[in-house]
Design a protein around this motif. Structure first.
Motif, PDB file in Angstrom:
ATOM      1  N   PRO A  93     -10.136  -0.075  45.854  1.00  0.00           N
ATOM      2  CA  PRO A  93      -9.460  -0.020  44.553  1.00  0.00           C
ATOM      3  C   PRO A  93     -10.337  -0.566  43.426  1.00  0.00           C
ATOM      4  O   PRO A  93     -11.252  -1.342  43.657  1.00  0.00           O
ATOM      5  N   TYR A  94     -10.005  -0.169  42.222  1.00  0.00           N
ATOM      6  CA  TYR A  94     -10.695  -0.592  40.998  1.00  0.00           C
ATOM      7  C   TYR A  94     -12.116  -0.039  40.920  1.00  0.00           C
ATOM      8  O   TYR A  94     -13.006  -0.665  40.353  1.00  0.00           O
ATOM      9  N   GLU A  95     -12.325   1.147  41.502  1.00  0.00           N
ATOM     10  CA  GLU A  95     -13.605   1.850  41.438  1.00  0.00           C
ATOM     11  C   GLU A  95     -14.769   1.009  41.936  1.00  0.00           C
ATOM     12  O   GLU A  95     -15.849   1.000  41.361  1.00  0.00           O
ATOM     13  N   GLN A  96     -14.563   0.285  43.002  1.00  0.00           N
ATOM     14  CA  GLN A  96     -15.639  -0.454  43.656  1.00  0.00           C
ATOM     15  C   GLN A  96     -16.184   0.424  44.778  1.00  0.00           C
ATOM     16  O   GLN A  96     -15.425   0.895  45.620  1.00  0.00           O
ATOM     17  N   LEU A  97     -17.507   0.651  44.777  1.00  0.00           N
ATOM     18  CA  LEU A  97     -18.125   1.579  45.719  1.00  0.00           C
ATOM     19  C   LEU A  97     -19.164   0.868  46.581  1.00  0.00           C
ATOM     20  O   LEU A  97     -19.880  -0.031  46.102  1.00  0.00           O
ATOM     21  N   ILE A  98     -19.272   1.304  47.842  1.00  0.00           N
ATOM     22  CA  ILE A  98     -20.354   0.801  48.683  1.00  0.00           C
ATOM     23  C   ILE A  98     -21.660   1.277  48.060  1.00  0.00           C
ATOM     24  O   ILE A  98     -21.841   2.461  47.785  1.00  0.00           O
ATOM     25  N   LEU A 137     -29.180  -5.338  51.679  1.00  0.00           N
ATOM     26  CA  LEU A 137     -27.798  -5.557  52.077  1.00  0.00           C
ATOM     27  C   LEU A 137     -26.902  -4.620  51.278  1.00  0.00           C
ATOM     28  O   LEU A 137     -27.126  -4.392  50.088  1.00  0.00           O
ATOM     29  N   ALA A 138     -25.888  -4.080  51.930  1.00  0.00           N
ATOM     30  CA  ALA A 138     -24.908  -3.234  51.245  1.00  0.00           C
ATOM     31  C   ALA A 138     -23.989  -4.124  50.422  1.00  0.00           C
ATOM     32  O   ALA A 138     -23.578  -5.198  50.874  1.00  0.00           O
ATOM     33  N   VAL A 139     -23.687  -3.658  49.204  1.00  0.00           N
ATOM     34  CA  VAL A 139     -22.837  -4.425  48.289  1.00  0.00           C
ATOM     35  C   VAL A 139     -21.726  -3.531  47.754  1.00  0.00           C
ATOM     36  O   VAL A 139     -21.764  -2.309  47.912  1.00  0.00           O
ATOM     37  N   LEU A 140     -20.766  -4.148  47.120  1.00  0.00           N
ATOM     38  CA  LEU A 140     -19.645  -3.430  46.513  1.00  0.00           C
ATOM     39  C   LEU A 140     -19.750  -3.587  45.001  1.00  0.00           C
ATOM     40  O   LEU A 140     -19.710  -4.706  44.489  1.00  0.00           O
ATOM     41  N   LEU A 141     -19.942  -2.457  44.287  1.00  0.00           N
ATOM     42  CA  LEU A 141     -20.138  -2.484  42.842  1.00  0.00           C
ATOM     43  C   LEU A 141     -19.345  -1.381  42.162  1.00  0.00           C
ATOM     44  O   LEU A 141     -19.016  -0.370  42.778  1.00  0.00           O
ATOM     45  N   SER A 142     -19.119  -1.573  40.872  1.00  0.00           N
ATOM     46  CA  SER A 142     -18.599  -0.488  40.034  1.00  0.00           C
ATOM     47  C   SER A 142     -19.687   0.584  39.950  1.00  0.00           C
ATOM     48  O   SER A 142     -20.846   0.323  40.294  1.00  0.00           O
ATOM     49  N   PRO A 143     -19.361   1.786  39.458  1.00  0.00           N
ATOM     50  CA  PRO A 143     -20.376   2.838  39.375  1.00  0.00           C
ATOM     51  C   PRO A 143     -21.633   2.364  38.641  1.00  0.00           C
ATOM     52  O   PRO A 143     -21.551   1.756  37.569  1.00  0.00           O
ATOM     53  N   THR A 144     -22.798   2.609  39.262  1.00  0.00           N
ATOM     54  CA  THR A 144     -24.076   2.158  38.698  1.00  0.00           C
ATOM     55  C   THR A 144     -24.720   3.219  37.813  1.00  0.00           C
ATOM     56  O   THR A 144     -25.575   2.888  36.997  1.00  0.00           O
TER      57      THR A 144
END
Length: 143
Positions: free
Chosen positions: A14-19, A27-34
């Motif tokens: 939710p809230y447009e957080q993407l792998i 490391l894989a992170v969770l971010l809003s669209p880059t």
């Protein structure tokens, strides 16, 4: 056969957080669209045994963990493919991304947020809780 068809997806919360994979073996992170092409796009490939491999489009590396699966093991990119199982969650289009062949140390392990409270949030293997919808991921198809 995997419950999600082969293709390119954004894997979201939710809230447009993407792998997100910022570097090939990072490391894989969770971010809003880059806005960076491919960093947040993942090629899903179903395998004959019903598992999937998840490969980052930009870096051509696979979503994985180091060596053996353990609770709190960090998720990263690697040139070595890793198998994952997708389990339908209660929400439509929601799936738990699970280490196949579990349980491990008495629990099944799933892709989730790390317990580390830093920015950007890291991903890690955590005990699967099928009743926790916050642990489910949505696969948004990209053409």
């Amino acid at each position: 056969m995997a419950p999600v068809p082969n293709g390119v997806y954004a894997i979201t919360r939710p809230y447009e957080q993407l792998i997100t994979l910022l570097e090939p073996k990072d490391l894989a992170v969770l971010l809003s669209p880059t806005g960076e092409p491919g960093q947040q796009e993942w090629q899903l490939e179903g395998l004959d045994d019903g598992t999937v491999q998840i490969r980052n489009l930009r870096h051509e590396t696979f979503l994985t963990y180091d060596d053996e699966p353990n609770i709190n093991e960090m998720i990263m990119g690697s040139t070595e493919p890793r198998k994952w199982s997708l389990r339908q969650a209660a929400e439509p289009f929601g799936f738990h991304v699970v280490v196949p062949g579990g349980p491990i140390d008495g629990v099944e392990l799933a892709l989730d947020l790390s317990l580390l409270r830093i920015f950007p949030p890291r991903l890690a293997l955590r005990p699967l809780d099928v009743n926790d919808q916050r642990q489910a991921w949505t696969f948004e198809f990209h053409e």
